[in-house]
Write a protein that holds these residues in place. Structure first.
Motif, PDB file in Angstrom:
ATOM      1  N   SER A 129      75.710  82.948 -49.069  1.00  0.00           N
ATOM      2  CA  SER A 129      74.315  82.850 -49.484  1.00  0.00           C
ATOM      3  C   SER A 129      73.605  84.197 -49.327  1.00  0.00           C
ATOM      4  CB  SER A 129      73.581  81.799 -48.660  1.00  0.00           C
ATOM      5  OG  SER A 129      73.411  82.240 -47.330  1.00  0.00           O
ATOM      6  N   SER A 134      71.303  66.997 -44.706  1.00  0.00           N
ATOM      7  CA  SER A 134      71.521  68.413 -45.042  1.00  0.00           C
ATOM      8  C   SER A 134      73.006  68.719 -45.178  1.00  0.00           C
ATOM      9  CB  SER A 134      70.896  69.309 -43.970  1.00  0.00           C
ATOM     10  OG  SER A 134      69.491  69.177 -43.966  1.00  0.00           O
ATOM     11  N   THR A 168      74.401  67.497 -48.444  1.00  0.00           N
ATOM     12  CA  THR A 168      73.985  68.289 -49.607  1.00  0.00           C
ATOM     13  C   THR A 168      74.413  69.754 -49.477  1.00  0.00           C
ATOM     14  OG1 THR A 168      71.790  68.575 -48.566  1.00  0.00           O
ATOM     15  CG2 THR A 168      72.033  66.801 -50.185  1.00  0.00           C
ATOM     16  N   ASN A 169      75.399  69.987 -48.583  1.00  0.00           N
ATOM     17  CA  ASN A 169      76.024  71.309 -48.423  1.00  0.00           C
ATOM     18  C   ASN A 169      75.033  72.399 -48.030  1.00  0.00           C
ATOM     19  OD1 ASN A 169      78.688  70.444 -49.134  1.00  0.00           O
ATOM     20  ND2 ASN A 169      78.017  70.385 -51.277  1.00  0.00           N
ATOM     21  N   GLN A 170      74.084  72.057 -47.177  1.00  0.00           N
ATOM     22  CA  GLN A 170      73.168  73.053 -46.634  1.00  0.00           C
ATOM     23  C   GLN A 170      73.669  73.523 -45.273  1.00  0.00           C
ATOM     24  OE1 GLN A 170      68.921  71.988 -46.978  1.00  0.00           O
ATOM     25  NE2 GLN A 170      69.581  70.232 -48.199  1.00  0.00           N
ATOM     26  N   ALA A 200      71.869  73.995 -42.586  1.00  0.00           N
ATOM     27  CA  ALA A 200      71.217  73.058 -41.660  1.00  0.00           C
ATOM     28  C   ALA A 200      71.063  73.590 -40.236  1.00  0.00           C
ATOM     29  CB  ALA A 200      71.978  71.726 -41.630  1.00  0.00           C
TER      30      ALA A 200
END
Length: 234
Positions: free
Chosen positions: A47, A137, A140-142, A144
């Motif tokens: 990211s 989270s 949803t592949n965050q 977190a």
């Protein structure tokens, strides 16, 4: 610069390693501009937030300079000095995170013991809600990191020990930064985020069952697993 995607290594360390390799190979030289956050994130398959954190660390250690509106530049130091600074960054980052996890084991392990003894219905609801946010989270592949911290804070608050609560709040920024790094790395290991989530679920269950020693052992074991992961990524 052409970077290969990140494999199973520490995320922030990989970024530092690639910069070191580029300096050594003459691809970038002191004073040169580094690729943008977007380019680094795409090349390394991470990211932009992770790249931003790594660059912030390098800026704080005197390796790069962020020029507003222009980009990130390698400082005009000698190659040997840049390598020294980069190697120091590796050592300090690992040591800081491991020491933080040791502190959390001591603090949160006992807090979870007290939480299982002293929690009331509102405490249980607070922990449950934090766990649900963490689970959402993860699904949803965050990363977190904040949700993970909130879960642990809810446990410490359920201990009804004001000094423990104050201490965790004082180190909240370091905790969230550490969680960001550890959880980002966990996402590179297939199935690992759900394994970590299950550890959180079991801690909650022990507190809900009013089993202090089990809660303490599970929380300490959970943070010990995080420590092993940090060491494995070195």
């Amino acid at each position: 610069m052409d970077y290969a995607p990140i494999k199973k290594q520490r995320v922030s360390d990989i970024i530092v390693e690639r910069i070191k390799d580029s300096i050594e190979n003459g691809i970038i030289k002191p004073g040169d501009k580094l690729p943008s956050e977007r380019e680094l994130a795409s090349s390394l398959n991470v990211s932009r937030g992770t790249v931003r954190e790594a660059l912030s660390i390098l800026e704080a250690k005197g390796v790069v300079e962020v020029q507003s509106g222009k980009g990130v530049f390698l400082l005009q130091n000698s190659q040997a000095e840049l390598f020294r600074l980069l190697n120091a960054t590796f050592r300090e980052e690992r040591t800081d995170l491991l020491e933080l996890l040791e502190l959390r084991q001591s603090l949160e392990g006992q807090a979870s013991f007290f939480a299982a003894e002293r929690r009331n219905e509102q405490d249980l609801e607070n922990i449950k809600q934090a766990l649900e946010r963490l689970e959402n989270s993860v699904c949803t592949n965050q990363v977190a990191a904040q949700e993970d911290y909130d879960f642990h804070m809810a446990i410490v608050e359920a201990s009804h020990n004001s000094m423990m609560v104050t201490t965790l709040r004082m180190i909240s920024e370091a905790c969230i930064d550490g969680l960001q790094a550890a959880r980002s790395e966990a996402m590179l290991i297939p199935g690992k985020p759900k394994v970590v989530l299950q550890e959180h679920i079991e801690i909650f269950q022990a507190i809900n069952e009013a089993n202090p020693e089990k809660a303490r052992q599970l929380l300490i074991h959970h943070l010990e697993n995080v420590k092993r992961q940090v060491i494995d990524f070195v």
